[in-house]
Each structure stands twice: as C-alpha cells, then as structure tokens.
Design a protein around this motif. Structure first.
Motif, mmCIF file in Angstrom:
data_model
loop_
_atom_site.group_PDB
_atom_site.id
_atom_site.type_symbol
_atom_site.label_atom_id
_atom_site.label_comp_id
_atom_site.label_asym_id
_atom_site.label_seq_id
_atom_site.Cartn_x
_atom_site.Cartn_y
_atom_site.Cartn_z
ATOM 1 N N PHE A 113 -4.353 37.877 16.560
ATOM 2 C CA PHE A 113 -6.050 37.921 17.132
ATOM 3 C C PHE A 113 -6.244 38.686 17.965
ATOM 4 N N GLY A 114 -6.580 39.800 18.539
ATOM 5 C CA GLY A 114 -6.582 40.425 19.618
ATOM 6 C C GLY A 114 -4.624 41.102 19.043
ATOM 7 N N ASP A 115 -4.007 41.320 20.790
ATOM 8 C CA ASP A 115 -2.638 42.057 20.707
ATOM 9 C C ASP A 115 -1.937 41.092 20.806
ATOM 10 N N PRO A 116 -1.005 40.877 19.612
ATOM 11 C CA PRO A 116 -0.340 40.295 19.799
ATOM 12 C C PRO A 116 0.871 40.017 20.546
ATOM 13 N N SER A 117 1.037 41.252 20.817
ATOM 14 C CA SER A 117 1.989 42.097 21.808
ATOM 15 C C SER A 117 1.261 42.115 22.894
ATOM 16 N N MET B 23 -10.801 35.001 14.505
ATOM 17 C CA MET B 23 -10.964 35.674 12.942
ATOM 18 C C MET B 23 -9.188 36.068 13.013
ATOM 19 N N LEU B 24 -8.467 35.093 12.263
ATOM 20 C CA LEU B 24 -7.520 35.831 12.183
ATOM 21 C C LEU B 24 -7.431 36.596 11.361
ATOM 22 N N HIS C 164 -5.671 36.674 22.867
ATOM 23 C CA HIS C 164 -5.406 37.158 22.436
ATOM 24 C C HIS C 164 -4.180 35.723 21.636
ATOM 25 N N VAL C 165 -4.340 35.975 20.060
ATOM 26 C CA VAL C 165 -3.455 34.499 19.480
ATOM 27 C C VAL C 165 -1.885 35.654 18.580
ATOM 28 N N ALA C 166 -0.962 35.389 18.443
ATOM 29 C CA ALA C 166 0.305 35.313 17.836
ATOM 30 C C ALA C 166 0.625 33.782 16.929
ATOM 31 N N VAL C 167 1.131 34.622 15.660
ATOM 32 C CA VAL C 167 1.724 33.410 15.103
ATOM 33 C C VAL C 167 3.182 33.659 14.202
ATOM 34 N N GLY D 141 -9.587 42.118 24.934
ATOM 35 C CA GLY D 141 -9.338 41.970 23.784
ATOM 36 C C GLY D 141 -10.685 41.372 23.934
ATOM 37 N N PRO D 142 -10.135 40.637 22.141
ATOM 38 C CA PRO D 142 -11.990 40.326 21.718
ATOM 39 C C PRO D 142 -12.167 39.497 22.226
ATOM 40 N N ILE D 143 -13.509 38.855 21.511
ATOM 41 C CA ILE D 143 -13.796 37.478 22.680
ATOM 42 C C ILE D 143 -13.402 36.325 21.246
#
Length: 364
Positions: free
Chosen positions: A42-46, A354-355, A28-31, A9-11
């Motif tokens: 951010f990254g992979d929300p799944s 960075m969203l 990873h972030v999911a909103v 994933g991203p830093i």
C-alpha cells in the motif's frame, strides 16, 4: 549512497468528528515472505524509513553475535529487554540495573538520558513521588546495557560506545545492513532519541527483517541444521515472544499483540509511526502467497502512534492472520473509542487501506 525520504502517500485512515473530516493519515505498507518477495503493498513499499526502535532486534543481533550474552550471563529475559521500548515499570528498571551489574557497568556509563515514561500509570506514580528518572529509566536502557556488554566482548572501550565511529557501532551498522540484505552503504544513519545511531532503509527491508525472525524460529523448531545467524535470530524471536511484558509493558500494543498470538507472531513499534511484524509459517501465510514466514512493515507519515496501531490491527484482519478471537484482543487499538471529557463519543475512525497484491504471484 544518497536516498531521499518520501513524505507523501495514500490515505490509510480518516478521523471524522460528526460528519466532518478532522484528520487524514497517509501510510505505506510492505508485506513480504521469508524469501524477501514482495507479496502486497500500500503506498510505496520502498519508502526509505527510519525504523527507530523497530530496528532493535537487528541491533540486538549484533550484540548477541559478539558472544556478550554468554560472557556476562545474560538470559532470555535480558535479551527481550535489549529489544524493548519498555514502559519504565519497576520490573523494567530493575532488570536494566541487573544487566548493568552483570556487565560490570553502572548507570553513569549509560549514554541515554531519563525521560517521561511511556506509561501513564508510571508517570502518575513518578509525579506523586517527585521521582527524577535517570538513564536506567530510559525505554531503551536494555539496548544500551546490552551494548555496554557488547563493546567489552569485542575488546573495545565502553566510553563512547554510542558514537557512530565506535568499533561496536561499526559492527552494528554492518550487521543491520547484512540482515536486511543490503550493502552497508544502502543504509542511512541518524541519531535516535536515546542517543544511539538509528538506521533508515526501504520499508520492505524492515518487513524482511521480521520475516527472517519468524522464519528462523520455524527452522530451529524443526530441529534442522541451522546456521549460527539463524539460531541467533530464532533466539531473539523466542526472547521477545516469551517475555512480551518486557518488550513494552502493561496495556501496551506490542505486549498485547504478542500475548494474543501466543508465540505465532513477533511485533515491535518504532517511534514516529513505524511498525514491523513477523508471522510464523501457517496455512494463513500460505494463503497470502508466502513461502514460509511473513513479514509486515508499516509507516504512518505523520507519526501518529495511535493510528499506527489501528492500521496494523486492520492489516491483520485484511490478511486474515490469526483467529477472530486473537484479533478481538486488539479491539481497543483497532477501533478505539474517541470520547470527550464527559465520556461522549465524538469521533470515529475509518480505514481506506487497499492492499495491492503482487501480480507476480497470480493475485491482484
């Protein structure tokens, strides 16, 4: 259904010691909103994520829907402890014992073991007293006590309540999948640290679960005709936000988060770097693009819990959730001082989250 876990994933955060990079932390972030729409990521929300203790509200829902709380006289504080990863403070252990007594069970019936407490202060006290923790001292003892009551409420034996094939766990598995809007076979199951089954599912579904908790409280507070499931979710939301000191403990992030936001937000940590938040509907959630409540879920790839809390606090700032005064109450977690043994600051933490906003909603 077979799903592979993503391990890249991203830093999201970097720790510097002097001018040198000491550690980088991928995340990873999911909103999502109350309708389950992905608003930002951010990254992979799944990313298929072991929610660990962040799934406790869904597991508590399954117990609540057996009628166990009414049958055994559990109150809202007991429900909060069912959702807790508590610090094994005296108030937590005492409440767990009372729950067992109400459920006509004993500590010997618990299938979770004792362990070092999550609180340093409690640990020091235990060492001074040469205290040996048992199952009731487990940070998950409330969940286990609730499940002992749930097993009896469906007419099942309490023996083996922790096993995947036990009728209660079969029910829990279906409830967890259902409340996350997934078919049963879309959830993977493993064994948690406390010896109960623990689910793995896409990160955005964890955000969806917590958006549902907040949305349920919004709906019930309007005195609208709510479904039994919505009322149950709202009850869990209220229990956790009314008794945040039972959900975690003195000085812990979950407790301070919910105290700071005074009923407008529910939050729960999961071991090894997962976190989820549900935010009640407001002008702020609307500005994010939400229809109603908001759900946020985070996974830190290396499982660093300190970095997890810092990133969660950073996300609240990026999304402008709450007031500056409320967010400042989390400052010690957001930008922790990194000191050596002489109290000299040696390191610093920077963020690179960075969203990416969903283009579906007209934002980038």
């Amino acid at each position: 259904m077979s799903m592979s876990l993503r391990t890249t994933g991203p830093i999201a955060a970097t720790v510097y010691r002097g001018d040198s990079i000491e550690n980088t932390h991928l995340a990873h972030v999911a909103v999502v909103d109350a309708d389950g729409r992905l608003l930002a990521s951010f990254g992979d929300p799944s990313r298929v994520t072991l929610a660990r203790s962040a799934a406790k509200p869904a597991q508590a829902l399954a117990v609540l829907e057996t009628g166990a709380l009414e049958r055994f006289g559990f109150d809202e504080a007991d429900l909060a402890l069912m959702c807790a990863s508590h610090s094994s403070e005296p108030r937590h252990i005492e409440r767990a014992r009372h729950m067992l007594a109400k459920a006509h069970a004993s500590e010997a019936d618990l299938r979770c073991g004792g362990h070092a407490p999550l609180s340093d202060a409690v640990y020091v006290d235990w060492l001074k007293r040469d205290f040996k923790p048992g199952g009731v001292c487990s940070n998950c003892s409330g969940k286990h006590a609730g499940m002992l009551a749930g097993a009896q409420s469906i007419g099942a034996a309490i023996a083996g309540y922790e096993r995947p094939e036990h009728p209660l766990q079969v029910r829990v598995k279906h409830t967890v999948a259902d409340v996350c809007d997934l078919p049963d076979d879309a959830v993977q199951w493993a064994t948690d640290g406390c010896n109960l089954p623990t689910p793995a599912f896409p990160l955005d579904r964890l955000a969806r679960l917590f958006a549902k908790l907040a949305a349920a409280q919004d709906e019930v507070s309007k005195e609208a005709a709510a479904t039994p499931r919505t009322k149950a979710l709202a009850r869990i939301y209220r229990a956790m936000t009314t008794y945040p000191e039972l959900v975690a403990g003195e000085g812990r992030f979950c407790t301070q988060l919910m105290q700071a936001f005074d009923g407008a937000m529910v939050g729960k940590v999961g071991a090894d770097g997962s976190y989820a938040i549900g935010v009640r509907a407001s002008a702020q959630t609307e500005r994010v693009g939400a229809r109603g409540a908001l759900g946020i879920a985070v996974k830190i790839e290396d499982g660093n819990v300190g970095i997890l809390y810092a990133v969660v606090a950073e996300l609240l700032a990026l999304l402008d959730i709450g007031t500056l005064e409320q967010r400042t109450k989390l400052a010690a977690f957001h930008r922790p001082k990194m000191l050596n043994t002489m109290g000299i600051e040696t390191s610093r933490l920077t963020f690179s989250v960075m969203l990416k906003r969903s283009t579906e909603h007209g934002v980038q």
